[in-house]
Design an enzyme around this catalytic site. Sequence first.
Site, PDB file in Angstrom:
ATOM      1  N   ARG A 123       0.731  -1.224   0.027  1.00 20.40           N
ATOM      2  CA  ARG A 123       0.193  -0.208  -0.016  1.00 20.40           C
ATOM      3  C   ARG A 123       0.888   1.194  -0.139  1.00 20.40           C
ATOM      4  NH1 ARG A 123      -2.789  -3.986   1.787  1.00 20.40           N
ATOM      5  NH2 ARG A 123      -0.740  -4.752   2.642  1.00 20.40           N
ATOM      6  N   THR A 124       1.883   1.433   1.220  1.00 19.84           N
ATOM      7  CA  THR A 124       2.530   2.692   1.193  1.00 19.84           C
ATOM      8  C   THR A 124       3.343   3.125  -0.111  1.00 19.84           C
ATOM      9  OG1 THR A 124       2.624   2.154   3.450  1.00 19.84           O
ATOM     10  CG2 THR A 124       3.872   3.840   2.739  1.00 19.84           C
ATOM     11  N   ARG A 126      11.239   4.040   3.833  1.00 17.76           N
ATOM     12  CA  ARG A 126      10.815   2.855   4.875  1.00 17.76           C
ATOM     13  C   ARG A 126      12.003   2.002   5.310  1.00 17.76           C
ATOM     14  NH1 ARG A 126       5.434  -1.016   4.932  1.00 17.76           N
ATOM     15  NH2 ARG A 126       4.668   1.019   5.292  1.00 17.76           N
ATOM     16  N   HIS A 160       4.526   5.668  11.846  1.00 12.93           N
ATOM     17  CA  HIS A 160       4.235   5.646  10.254  1.00 12.93           C
ATOM     18  C   HIS A 160       3.292   6.848   9.973  1.00 12.93           C
ATOM     19  CE1 HIS A 160       3.115   4.112   6.492  1.00 12.93           C
ATOM     20  NE2 HIS A 160       2.541   2.752   6.928  1.00 12.93           N
TER      21      HIS A 160
HETATM   22  N1   CP Z   1      -0.429  -0.017   5.879  1.00  8.24           N
HETATM   23  C1   CP Z   1       0.913  -0.328   5.167  1.00  8.24           C
HETATM   24  O1   CP Z   1       1.812   0.294   5.665  1.00  8.24           O
HETATM   25  O2   CP Z   1       0.798  -1.326   4.423  1.00  8.24           O
HETATM   26  P1   CP Z   1       2.182  -1.780   3.526  1.00  8.24           P
HETATM   27  O3   CP Z   1       2.950  -2.272   4.538  1.00  8.24           O
HETATM   28  O4   CP Z   1       1.607  -2.613   2.418  1.00  8.24           O
HETATM   29  O5   CP Z   1       2.819  -0.575   2.776  1.00  8.24           O
END
Ligand code: CP
Length: 316
Positions: free
Chosen positions: A61-62, A111, A139
């Site tokens: 997602r991110t 990240r 986050h």
């Molecule tokens: N919510 C979230 O950070 O998802 P991802 O780890 O897929 O980025």
Amino acid sequence: MGEGMISTKHLLGIKDLTRDDIKLIFSTARKFKDVINRPIKKVPSLRDVTIANLFFENSTRTKLSFELAEKRLSADVINFSSSNSSVKKGETLLDTVNNILSMKVDMIVIRHPAPGTADFLSKHIDAQIINAGDGTHEHPTQALLDAFSMEEALGADLRNKKICIFGDILHSRVALSNIFCLQKLGAKVRVCGPPTLIPKHLTALGVETSYSVKDSLAWCDVANVLRIQLERQDIKYIPSLREYSRYYGISKELLDSIDGHKIIMHPGPINRGIELDSDVADSEHAIILQQVENGVAIRMAVLFLLASQRGVKAEA
Ligand code: CP
């Protein structure tokens, strides 16, 4: 666009944002949400701005949401993933980032599994940094999109609204960023989970603690359910996933036994059948995909406001 300025050079954590910053991000995101729902989803706001997305940890997602937000703003984008990079040959984080910056990059989205990485970089390099998740620390864009989605679903701001964060609080960067963000917006915040997965220092932040999922579900307006992070658990914090699911998971039967409509959220990825049953995740209570949709608008707002703050070319 651009009737205000954000107070920080970087987005390292929600801790550094003021309530006005958060409200400005939300009002800007609302305008960008209109943009991305138009047939032509792109604006020239960040043309000539180059952004590097550095992911040292897995993400769906991110990573995709930042990349899409950057492209919708017409930025030039490069993507780096540690798994197929020279980090594998022993290059340090700072050497890696300085090499990328020498290619004339303006902003870094990072990240990393180590808490404090974004803060560390901000002290050693000149580019603007956005924290896309640093270990178990913060986050911030997840918390912003969560709070934005709560306001949208409730049709009101979050003052005096009751929000409960369920699950593995101990290992969650989403929990800490949510707590800071929700408190700045005036919400009442509770955490609920097994005692071994709730850090004792949380009460010092003014957060209520509960070990009863049923009581907490009855108490709250919104339930933000977190993933059990088995990859961060080097010792056993729960006897078994089966027991966790039975005593701390949210099932349709449990939800149906509670009076009133509850909004169910999850930052993803979901362990279906463990913290959240599928018939809850896919029910009319859940706004999980709306969270993902709002993530693009929130990240467009953050990128746009940070670029404007620094005087990098940013035209709406
Ligand atoms: N919510 C979230 O950070 O998802 P991802 O780890 O897929 O980025």
